[in-house]
Scaffold this motif. Sequence first.
Motif, PDB file in Angstrom:
ATOM      1  N   ALA A  42       0.840  -1.203   0.000  1.00  0.00           N
ATOM      2  CA  ALA A  42       0.000   0.000   0.000  1.00  0.00           C
ATOM      3  C   ALA A  42       0.876   1.256   0.000  1.00  0.00           C
ATOM      4  O   ALA A  42       0.597   2.212  -0.738  1.00  0.00           O
ATOM      5  N   ALA A  43       1.915   1.257   0.811  1.00  0.00           N
ATOM      6  CA  ALA A  43       2.814   2.413   0.872  1.00  0.00           C
ATOM      7  C   ALA A  43       3.488   2.649  -0.480  1.00  0.00           C
ATOM      8  O   ALA A  43       3.644   3.799  -0.911  1.00  0.00           O
ATOM      9  N   ASN A  44       3.839   1.568  -1.161  1.00  0.00           N
ATOM     10  CA  ASN A  44       4.456   1.709  -2.480  1.00  0.00           C
ATOM     11  C   ASN A  44       3.478   2.300  -3.498  1.00  0.00           C
ATOM     12  O   ASN A  44       3.843   3.164  -4.293  1.00  0.00           O
ATOM     13  N   TRP A  45       2.222   1.850  -3.470  1.00  0.00           N
ATOM     14  CA  TRP A  45       1.213   2.403  -4.382  1.00  0.00           C
ATOM     15  C   TRP A  45       1.017   3.894  -4.112  1.00  0.00           C
ATOM     16  O   TRP A  45       0.885   4.686  -5.040  1.00  0.00           O
ATOM     17  N   LEU A  46       0.993   4.272  -2.837  1.00  0.00           N
ATOM     18  CA  LEU A  46       0.838   5.691  -2.503  1.00  0.00           C
ATOM     19  C   LEU A  46       2.042   6.504  -2.971  1.00  0.00           C
ATOM     20  O   LEU A  46       1.900   7.643  -3.419  1.00  0.00           O
ATOM     21  N   LYS A  47       3.222   5.927  -2.885  1.00  0.00           N
ATOM     22  CA  LYS A  47       4.432   6.596  -3.369  1.00  0.00           C
ATOM     23  C   LYS A  47       4.342   6.790  -4.877  1.00  0.00           C
ATOM     24  O   LYS A  47       4.695   7.852  -5.401  1.00  0.00           O
ATOM     25  N   PHE A  48       3.860   5.780  -5.597  1.00  0.00           N
ATOM     26  CA  PHE A  48       3.682   5.910  -7.041  1.00  0.00           C
ATOM     27  C   PHE A  48       2.720   7.053  -7.351  1.00  0.00           C
ATOM     28  O   PHE A  48       2.954   7.846  -8.260  1.00  0.00           O
ATOM     29  N   ALA A  49       1.630   7.134  -6.593  1.00  0.00           N
ATOM     30  CA  ALA A  49       0.641   8.202  -6.802  1.00  0.00           C
ATOM     31  C   ALA A  49       1.272   9.565  -6.540  1.00  0.00           C
ATOM     32  O   ALA A  49       1.061  10.517  -7.303  1.00  0.00           O
ATOM     33  N   GLN A  50       2.043   9.671  -5.476  1.00  0.00           N
ATOM     34  CA  GLN A  50       2.706  10.934  -5.142  1.00  0.00           C
ATOM     35  C   GLN A  50       3.691  11.321  -6.238  1.00  0.00           C
ATOM     36  O   GLN A  50       3.729  12.480  -6.664  1.00  0.00           O
ATOM     37  N   ASP A  51       4.475  10.364  -6.714  1.00  0.00           N
ATOM     38  CA  ASP A  51       5.427  10.637  -7.792  1.00  0.00           C
ATOM     39  C   ASP A  51       4.696  11.106  -9.050  1.00  0.00           C
ATOM     40  O   ASP A  51       5.144  12.012  -9.746  1.00  0.00           O
ATOM     41  N   CYS A  52       3.570  10.477  -9.331  1.00  0.00           N
ATOM     42  CA  CYS A  52       2.761  10.834 -10.488  1.00  0.00           C
ATOM     43  C   CYS A  52       2.245  12.267 -10.344  1.00  0.00           C
ATOM     44  O   CYS A  52       2.291  13.054 -11.298  1.00  0.00           O
ATOM     45  N   ASP A  53       1.752  12.621  -9.160  1.00  0.00           N
ATOM     46  CA  ASP A  53       1.285  13.983  -8.896  1.00  0.00           C
ATOM     47  C   ASP A  53       2.411  14.994  -9.081  1.00  0.00           C
ATOM     48  O   ASP A  53       2.223  16.057  -9.684  1.00  0.00           O
ATOM     49  N   GLU A  54       3.592  14.669  -8.569  1.00  0.00           N
ATOM     50  CA  GLU A  54       4.731  15.581  -8.673  1.00  0.00           C
ATOM     51  C   GLU A  54       5.167  15.747 -10.122  1.00  0.00           C
ATOM     52  O   GLU A  54       5.475  16.856 -10.559  1.00  0.00           O
ATOM     53  N   THR A  55       5.167  14.656 -10.870  1.00  0.00           N
ATOM     54  CA  THR A  55       5.531  14.710 -12.285  1.00  0.00           C
ATOM     55  C   THR A  55       4.542  15.573 -13.046  1.00  0.00           C
ATOM     56  O   THR A  55       4.924  16.405 -13.877  1.00  0.00           O
ATOM     57  N   SER A  56       3.269  15.407 -12.741  1.00  0.00           N
ATOM     58  CA  SER A  56       2.228  16.187 -13.399  1.00  0.00           C
ATOM     59  C   SER A  56       2.369  17.673 -13.061  1.00  0.00           C
ATOM     60  O   SER A  56       2.263  18.533 -13.937  1.00  0.00           O
ATOM     61  N   ALA A  57       2.631  17.985 -11.801  1.00  0.00           N
ATOM     62  CA  ALA A  57       2.787  19.379 -11.374  1.00  0.00           C
ATOM     63  C   ALA A  57       4.010  20.007 -12.040  1.00  0.00           C
ATOM     64  O   ALA A  57       3.961  21.165 -12.484  1.00  0.00           O
ATOM     65  N   THR A  58       5.091  19.259 -12.143  1.00  0.00           N
ATOM     66  CA  THR A  58       6.305  19.765 -12.785  1.00  0.00           C
ATOM     67  C   THR A  58       6.050  20.026 -14.263  1.00  0.00           C
ATOM     68  O   THR A  58       6.460  21.054 -14.803  1.00  0.00           O
ATOM     69  N   ALA A  59       5.351  19.102 -14.916  1.00  0.00           N
ATOM     70  CA  ALA A  59       5.040  19.267 -16.333  1.00  0.00           C
ATOM     71  C   ALA A  59       4.143  20.483 -16.557  1.00  0.00           C
ATOM     72  O   ALA A  59       4.342  21.239 -17.513  1.00  0.00           O
ATOM     73  N   LYS A  60       3.173  20.682 -15.676  1.00  0.00           N
ATOM     74  CA  LYS A  60       2.284  21.847 -15.805  1.00  0.00           C
ATOM     75  C   LYS A  60       3.066  23.140 -15.634  1.00  0.00           C
ATOM     76  O   LYS A  60       2.862  24.101 -16.372  1.00  0.00           O
ATOM     77  N   ALA A  61       3.961  23.180 -14.648  1.00  0.00           N
ATOM     78  CA  ALA A  61       4.755  24.376 -14.405  1.00  0.00           C
ATOM     79  C   ALA A  61       5.674  24.656 -15.588  1.00  0.00           C
ATOM     80  O   ALA A  61       5.818  25.805 -16.022  1.00  0.00           O
ATOM     81  N   LYS A  62       6.287  23.609 -16.118  1.00  0.00           N
ATOM     82  CA  LYS A  62       7.172  23.764 -17.266  1.00  0.00           C
ATOM     83  C   LYS A  62       6.380  24.247 -18.477  1.00  0.00           C
ATOM     84  O   LYS A  62       6.814  25.128 -19.201  1.00  0.00           O
ATOM     85  N   SER A  63       5.201  23.684 -18.675  1.00  0.00           N
ATOM     86  CA  SER A  63       4.354  24.071 -19.794  1.00  0.00           C
ATOM     87  C   SER A  63       3.929  25.531 -19.670  1.00  0.00           C
ATOM     88  O   SER A  63       3.930  26.277 -20.642  1.00  0.00           O
ATOM     89  N   ALA A  64       3.574  25.938 -18.470  1.00  0.00           N
ATOM     90  CA  ALA A  64       3.138  27.319 -18.242  1.00  0.00           C
ATOM     91  C   ALA A  64       4.285  28.301 -18.465  1.00  0.00           C
ATOM     92  O   ALA A  64       4.076  29.405 -18.970  1.00  0.00           O
ATOM     93  N   SER A  65       5.491  27.903 -18.121  1.00  0.00           N
ATOM     94  CA  SER A  65       6.640  28.813 -18.297  1.00  0.00           C
ATOM     95  C   SER A  65       7.062  28.910 -19.755  1.00  0.00           C
ATOM     96  O   SER A  65       7.739  29.851 -20.125  1.00  0.00           O
TER      97      SER A  65
END
Length: 75
Positions: A42-65
């Motif tokens: 379960a902890a690993n699945w949550l880590k995957f979700a967190q990594d996915c969220d961070e990747t998405s946020a980074t991509a959005k920020a990069k796209s906006a810039s």
Amino acid sequence: MRLKDRNMSGVTDEYRKQAEQCRKNAEGSLKQEDRAFWLLLAANWLKFAQDCDETSATAKAKSASNVPSLSGSVR
């Protein structure tokens, strides 16, 4: 919301669902070793979700810039 963002959100939701199922499996486990296994999973699945969220946020920020500003370019 772009298609890629929706897909990433769907992936993140699926990871969280997997984590929840693992927690439920842990609750139903009779052996301590099995509970530990399910909770680790379960902890690993949550880590995957967190990594996915961070990747998405980074991509959005990069796209906006990378969006050019129109201010000052029109005369």
